[in-house]
Scaffold this motif. Sequence first.
Motif, mmCIF file in Angstrom:
data_model
loop_
_atom_site.group_PDB
_atom_site.id
_atom_site.type_symbol
_atom_site.label_atom_id
_atom_site.label_comp_id
_atom_site.label_asym_id
_atom_site.label_seq_id
_atom_site.Cartn_x
_atom_site.Cartn_y
_atom_site.Cartn_z
ATOM 1 N N UNK A 1 -29.030 -20.024 -12.456
ATOM 2 C CA UNK A 1 -28.379 -19.463 -13.398
ATOM 3 C C UNK A 1 -27.068 -20.326 -13.785
ATOM 4 N N UNK A 2 -26.893 -20.408 -15.043
ATOM 5 C CA UNK A 2 -25.459 -21.132 -15.409
ATOM 6 C C UNK A 2 -24.277 -20.193 -15.286
ATOM 7 N N UNK A 3 -23.123 -21.084 -15.356
ATOM 8 C CA UNK A 3 -21.636 -20.227 -15.219
ATOM 9 C C UNK A 3 -21.741 -19.240 -16.450
ATOM 10 N N UNK A 4 -22.429 -19.604 -17.778
ATOM 11 C CA UNK A 4 -22.077 -18.611 -18.621
ATOM 12 C C UNK A 4 -22.935 -17.325 -18.358
ATOM 13 N N UNK A 5 -24.343 -17.549 -17.832
ATOM 14 C CA UNK A 5 -25.048 -16.555 -17.362
ATOM 15 C C UNK A 5 -24.549 -15.328 -16.582
ATOM 16 N N UNK A 6 -23.838 -15.892 -15.448
ATOM 17 C CA UNK A 6 -23.323 -15.335 -14.432
ATOM 18 C C UNK A 6 -22.032 -14.377 -15.097
ATOM 19 N N UNK A 7 -21.176 -15.053 -15.707
ATOM 20 C CA UNK A 7 -20.085 -14.646 -16.474
ATOM 21 C C UNK A 7 -20.395 -13.479 -17.179
ATOM 22 N N UNK A 8 -21.406 -13.543 -18.211
ATOM 23 C CA UNK A 8 -21.983 -12.609 -19.091
ATOM 24 C C UNK A 8 -22.493 -11.385 -18.437
ATOM 25 N N UNK A 9 -23.638 -11.613 -17.177
ATOM 26 C CA UNK A 9 -23.753 -10.531 -16.551
ATOM 27 C C UNK A 9 -22.881 -9.717 -15.891
ATOM 28 N N UNK A 10 -21.752 -10.104 -15.574
ATOM 29 C CA UNK A 10 -20.793 -9.385 -14.922
ATOM 30 C C UNK A 10 -19.324 -8.917 -15.795
ATOM 31 N N UNK A 11 -19.720 -9.294 -17.174
ATOM 32 C CA UNK A 11 -18.528 -9.124 -18.044
ATOM 33 C C UNK A 11 -17.304 -10.009 -17.855
#
Length: 134
Positions: A1-11
């Motif tokens: 997962x990309x940094x954007x994916x992780x960031x979005x997943x956790x808000x």
Amino acid sequence: MSIGDIAARFGLATHVLRHWEAMGLLAPARIGGDRRRYGTEDLYRVAAILRAKEAGFGLDDVREMITASDPAERRAVLVRQRAELARRIAEAQVSLELIDCALDCEHEDLAGCPHFQAILAERISPAPPPHVRV
């Protein structure tokens, strides 16, 4: 997962994850140069960081907890953190009792309510002895 994916997943904002990485809390894999790739373990680490922050721990405390490699060292850190959390929970419980008391109070002046005063009594220090002049 990309940094954007992780960031979005956790808000979270991506700069938060980068900051956590700079602090040594996260260590995502790197691919194609400098692109971060987060795996399942990183998901759990982010969740642990967030849970610890929700419990009131600072990032230095979190880093100390999750980066301890020696089980005895990790246990000592966790025992200390547990004691601090238990103390804060006890304080919050007393505050909750005070609010519940105030919600149930029918007195016109809350400060004059004997039940409310009883809950607050432990916070009132005894008066210092009068200064004796010679």
